[in-house]
Write an enzyme that holds these catalytic residues in place. Structure first.
Site, short mmCIF file in Angstrom:
data_model
loop_
_atom_site.label_atom_id
_atom_site.label_comp_id
_atom_site.label_asym_id
_atom_site.label_seq_id
_atom_site.Cartn_x
_atom_site.Cartn_y
_atom_site.Cartn_z
CE LYS A 85 -4.15 1.84 2.23
NZ LYS A 85 -4.82 0.81 3.48
CB ILE A 86 1.94 3.15 -2.61
CG1 ILE A 86 2.95 1.74 -2.80
CG2 ILE A 86 3.34 3.99 -3.17
CD1 ILE A 86 4.25 1.78 -2.72
#
Ligand code: G3P
Length: 219
Positions: A85-86
């Site tokens: 998750k960025i």
């Protein structure tokens, strides 16, 4: 529309997963910070993943591309099926592109507009997390961001998955499904509220009571 639970609380996640309708779990640093600080993050994440068995998004904490990629390498050592998750920042898009080139799934988070979602998709994101509640918090209709994104995805046959995030109540879940989100990531409390209906509760109670009466009359 699939359901994920948005949580870092192991007992909530285990209970939600045991109900059989969950397809994954998403976490974030703020959710992890609510849990016991003496617990080891790596251990919690591994247990969360083992509890759900499906999709598990784990967020990086760095804000520079190299730092995000280093963290992604570390997370993938914990379990290789992790979705990284960025955050939706320029350095994040570079990290997404690099991870996509290695066929590592990514979930771009903190998206508030369809334009941001498109940029994340074009960088190679597997999932785009569009936030609803935080837009409502600033008097902007959050669900419209989901509607816009879903309309564009449909129009251009885009293959990344739209995750509706930052959901605060069951009507958010309903509206996201109507708007065409592929996935809703839902806090445990809201997930349970979504399952409940007072007529279901009273109906079950009436069936149980009537069955007991019938059995008592027979004996
Ligand atoms: O998945 C993102 C979500 O956890 C954010 O929710 O309630 O902090 O806006 P909220």
């Amino acid at each position: 529309m699939q359901f994920y639970v948005d949580s870092a609380n192991l007992s909530d996640i285990r209970h939600a997963a045991s109900l059989g309708f969950l397809s994954g779990v998403t976490t974030n640093p703020s959710l992890l910070a609510k849990e016991d600080p003496s617990l080891d993050v790596k251990q919690i994440i591994k247990e969360i993943h083992a509890s759900v068995g499906g999709h598990c998004s784990v967020e990086v904490n760095s804000t520079d591309t190299d730092g995000m990629l280093r963290e992604a390498d570390e997370i993938l050592k914990w379990f290789p099926e992790a979705t990284i998750k960025i955050p939706m920042i320029p350095a994040g898009l570079s990290a997404v592109r690099r991870l996509a080139q290695q066929e590592i799934p990514t979930n771009v988070t903190l998206i508030f507009t369809a334009n941001q979602a498109l940029a994340a998709h074009n960088a190679g994101a597997t999932y785009v997390s569009v936030f609803v509640g935080r837009l409502d918090d600033i008097s902007t209709e959050g669900i419209q961001a989901i509607r816009d994104t879903a309309e564009i995805w449909d129009l251009h046959s885009l293959d990344s998955q739209i995750i509706a995030a930052s959901l605060r109540h069951p009507l958010h879940v309903l509206e996201c499904a109507r708007a065409g989100a592929h996935i809703a990531t839902v806090p445990y409390k809201v997930l349970m509220q979504t399952l409940n209906h007072p007529l279901t509760t009273s109906g079950v109670q009436a069936f149980v009571d009537d069955y007991k009466k019938m059995m008592a009359a027979k004996s």
